[in-house]
Design an enzyme around this catalytic site. Structure first.
Site, mmCIF file in Angstrom:
data_model
loop_
_atom_site.group_PDB
_atom_site.id
_atom_site.type_symbol
_atom_site.label_atom_id
_atom_site.label_comp_id
_atom_site.label_asym_id
_atom_site.label_seq_id
_atom_site.Cartn_x
_atom_site.Cartn_y
_atom_site.Cartn_z
ATOM 1 N N SER A 87 26.656 47.873 71.768
ATOM 2 C CA SER A 87 26.270 49.076 71.021
ATOM 3 C C SER A 87 25.211 49.844 71.803
ATOM 4 C CB SER A 87 25.755 48.673 69.631
ATOM 5 O OG SER A 87 25.665 49.797 68.793
ATOM 6 N N ASN A 88 24.494 50.733 71.161
ATOM 7 C CA ASN A 88 23.442 51.523 71.820
ATOM 8 C C ASN A 88 22.357 51.838 70.792
ATOM 9 O OD1 ASN A 88 24.056 54.176 70.505
ATOM 10 N ND2 ASN A 88 26.039 53.757 71.445
ATOM 11 N N PRO A 89 21.211 52.350 71.235
ATOM 12 C CA PRO A 89 20.084 52.504 70.289
ATOM 13 C C PRO A 89 20.136 53.739 69.385
ATOM 14 C CG PRO A 89 19.349 52.653 72.600
ATOM 15 C CD PRO A 89 20.825 52.733 72.605
ATOM 16 N N SER A 90 21.265 54.413 69.270
ATOM 17 C CA SER A 90 21.320 55.609 68.415
ATOM 18 C C SER A 90 20.889 55.271 66.986
ATOM 19 C CB SER A 90 22.748 56.163 68.406
ATOM 20 O OG SER A 90 22.882 57.100 67.376
ATOM 21 N N ALA A 139 27.002 58.518 68.852
ATOM 22 C CA ALA A 139 26.920 57.934 70.205
ATOM 23 C C ALA A 139 28.012 56.881 70.280
ATOM 24 C CB ALA A 139 25.551 57.332 70.409
#
Ligand code: C5P
Length: 390
Positions: free
Chosen positions: A192-195, A259
């Site tokens: 995943s990503n920090p969005s 994102a």
């Protein structure tokens, strides 16, 4: 007393604020506390009529776009519903206040009393708006919990925004994507990503406030459920793809702020993969490019994308604008402090097909959202005019 906080929150949200305090209010808080929070002098009964002869109630009624009564008492509602003008507040209301928003706070018995309910009903008929009261701990000692607690300042600010927003998206359907996606390696691990989802939620809320029917397709976020819109929860890019494509034909505009992960594991293990020491190889495949697919299917819709680049931002964003067939693209700068992941502020540059660029400067995500929607409105009108001309 939450009123000084409310004044501060309103100013933080960019509103010009003036405080009006009744005699009762000054028994609960001080004029100085209100003046500091409002950033200026407080209107009080003592200064109702100026030595030069001006009448404060008329001046205030004409000055304000919105008069917020917080906390609103049963007595205040009764006086206003009776059309009285014997104190500065009710005189300001009767003196032509454009719009009134009441945030009641009282005991449940007083709130539920037929007299209060009839007053509320009457004020509603006259176009007054209400926020709360809510269920929760009551202010008076020993009263426990009940329906009568004033809404929190943040909630009141949301309602203020709603009432002060132009309704220039009325009748439009706006589809917004927000947050990250999760691409599962096995049932308990994912990429995943920090969005945080804040930018997309701000766009969805601003569109709702401007009168649009909003569908928010959201990846996993920690944000509270926004009111007044359909929220579709998804996790994986493929689920987001399905959810957006299904709703695309009915949309007038799409703002793709999510994102979306660029890769997903080639296969997802159905059981947790045991830990192995040493080097492990994970095979990845591309996720579907949702926005590019929407760009291919675009008929009448206004399509807005985001680009987050650490290098060669303009060039890359411009390439995406063309490749994905967008109306414009919002370029973020994740390495600039102003637009870091998860914050309340952002700075975006909007790139248009004619080569123009417009920067928002460093402002709240809500302000960025409104700037984006200003352009969405423009594009919707232009497209409509083009269709009519054909
Ligand atoms: O190509 P890139 O990922 O940089 O493009 C960013 C834009 O495309 C964003 O609006 C993002 O939401 C969207 N996107 C998408 N599907 C993907 C990847 C990105 O819709 N798989």
């Amino acid at each position: 007393m939450k009123t000084p906080f409310l004044l501060r929150r309103l100013r933080e949200a960019g509103y010009e604020v003036r405080a009006l305090a009744s005699e009762r209010a000054l028994a609960f808080t001080t004029e100085t506390a209100l003046a500091v929070a409002a950033g200026g002098p407080v209107a009080t009964e003592a200064r109702w009529f100026a030595p030069e002869g001006g009448a404060l109630h008329l001046e205030l009624a004409r000055w304000a776009d919105l008069l917020v009564v917080a906390p609103a008492t049963a007595a205040g509602l009764a006086r206003a519903a009776a059309g009285l003008a014997e104190d500065l507040l009710t005189a300001t209301i009767l003196g032509g206040a454009r719009k009134v928003l009441w945030a009641p706070a009282m005991n449940p018995e007083m709130w539920h009393h037929p007299a209060t309910q009839a007053n509320v009903q009457r004020l509603r008929e006259w176009g007054h708006a209400f926020v709360g009261p809510e269920h929760g701990a009551l202010a008076a000692v020993g009263e426990g919990e009940g329906l009568g607690r004033m809404s929190e300042p943040e909630t009141i600010v949301e309602h203020v925004r709603y009432h002060l927003s132009p309704k220039d998206l009325a009748g439009r359907t706006v589809l917004v994507s927000a947050g990250p996606t999760r691409e599962y390696i096995d049932p308990v691990r994912f990429i995943s990503n920090p969005s945080s989802g804040k930018m997309g939620y701000a766009v969805a809320e601003a569109a709702r406030d401007r009168g649009a029917r909003v569908v928010l397709v959201s990846g996993p976020t920690a944000l509270p459920e926004p009111w007044g819109m359909e929220v579709v929860r998804v996790e994986r890019a493929e689920e987001m793809y399905e959810a957006l494509l299904e709703r695309f034909p009915a949309a007038d505009a799409v703002v793709m702020a999510a994102a979306v992960a660029d890769w997903q594991p080639d296969s997802t293990a159905s059981e947790k993969t045991p830990k192995k020491s040493g080097k492990n190889v994970l095979e990845l495949v591309s996720t579907p490019d949702i926005l590019a697919e929407l760009g291919r299917r675009k008929t009448h819709q206004v399509l807005v994308g985001f680009a987050m680049e650490t290098r060669a931002g303009h060039e890359r964003a411009r390439a995406k604008l063309e490749r994905k067939n967008l109306d414009f693209i919002c370029l973020n700068f994740p390495t600039r402090a102003a637009s870091a992941f998860g914050g309340d502020f952002n700075e975006v540059e909007m790139l248009f097909p004619d080569g123009t660029v417009e920067s928002t400067g460093r402002v709240t995500k809500r302000e960025v959202a409104d700037r984006i929607l200003d352009h969405v409105c423009d594009r919707l009108r232009t497209k409509e005019a083009e269709r009519h001309a054909q």
